[in-house]
Design an enzyme around this catalytic site. Sequence first.
Site, PDB file in Angstrom:
ATOM      1  N   LYS A   1      21.630  37.635 140.154  1.00 41.89           N
ATOM      2  CA  LYS A   1      20.495  37.564 139.294  1.00 41.89           C
ATOM      3  C   LYS A   1      19.480  38.151 139.175  1.00 41.89           C
ATOM      4  O   LYS A   1      18.337  37.672 138.725  1.00 41.89           O
ATOM      5  CB  LYS A   1      20.381  35.965 139.162  1.00 41.89           C
ATOM      6  CG  LYS A   1      21.537  34.984 138.961  1.00 41.89           C
ATOM      7  CD  LYS A   1      21.105  33.620 138.825  1.00 41.89           C
ATOM      8  CE  LYS A   1      22.427  32.643 138.759  1.00 41.89           C
ATOM      9  NZ  LYS A   1      23.339  32.969 137.563  1.00 41.89           N
ATOM     10  N   CYS A   2      19.381  39.405 139.494  1.00 40.74           N
ATOM     11  CA  CYS A   2      18.240  40.463 139.874  1.00 40.74           C
ATOM     12  C   CYS A   2      18.256  41.442 138.600  1.00 40.74           C
ATOM     13  O   CYS A   2      19.183  41.682 138.219  1.00 40.74           O
ATOM     14  CB  CYS A   2      18.492  41.071 141.088  1.00 40.74           C
ATOM     15  SG  CYS A   2      16.990  42.288 141.405  1.00 40.74           S
ATOM     16  N   GLY A   3      16.958  41.884 138.320  1.00 45.51           N
ATOM     17  CA  GLY A   3      17.183  43.038 137.375  1.00 45.51           C
ATOM     18  C   GLY A   3      18.002  44.298 137.889  1.00 45.51           C
ATOM     19  O   GLY A   3      18.095  45.174 137.138  1.00 45.51           O
TER      20      GLY A   3
END
Length: 161
Positions: A34-36
Amino acid sequence: MELQKYKMPLLDGEMKELADYKDKVVLIVNTASKCGFTPQYQSLEALYNKYRDQGLVILGFPCNQFGRQEPGDSEEIGAFCQKNYGVTFPIFEKIDVNGGHAAPIYKDLKSEAPGLLGTQKIKWNFTKFLVSRKGEIIDRYAPTTKPEDIEEDICKALRES
């Protein structure tokens, strides 16, 4: 970097001897779903598919220490990586990369290849370490460094024996 001294569980719980990757060029990455930077999975998988027959292996180590961006369990992480990015390179069980509970492999990586201004801390998800066939750390790459931007370093490492 003596990979052979590490034995770690894959997402399915199977214990994996990192000695199996001896004589390979290894790219080690701490990952999060769930990271950029999560879309880097796609570029990592592309590099793996392109160069694995020449001796490249990519090892993914999920970590929830940065913004709680890897909250899932092993089954959820595996399903996410497969469904969204078709990941086929080895992904291990979730670990810590900083602090007192940091996995030994990360303690050694950070010690041998400190970051900017000598810091041994991992700053964020998708920090990458490229290890030669001889077990030497070639370089440490920031999370913002796209996998395709280190392809030249990977190719050079694959040519060296």
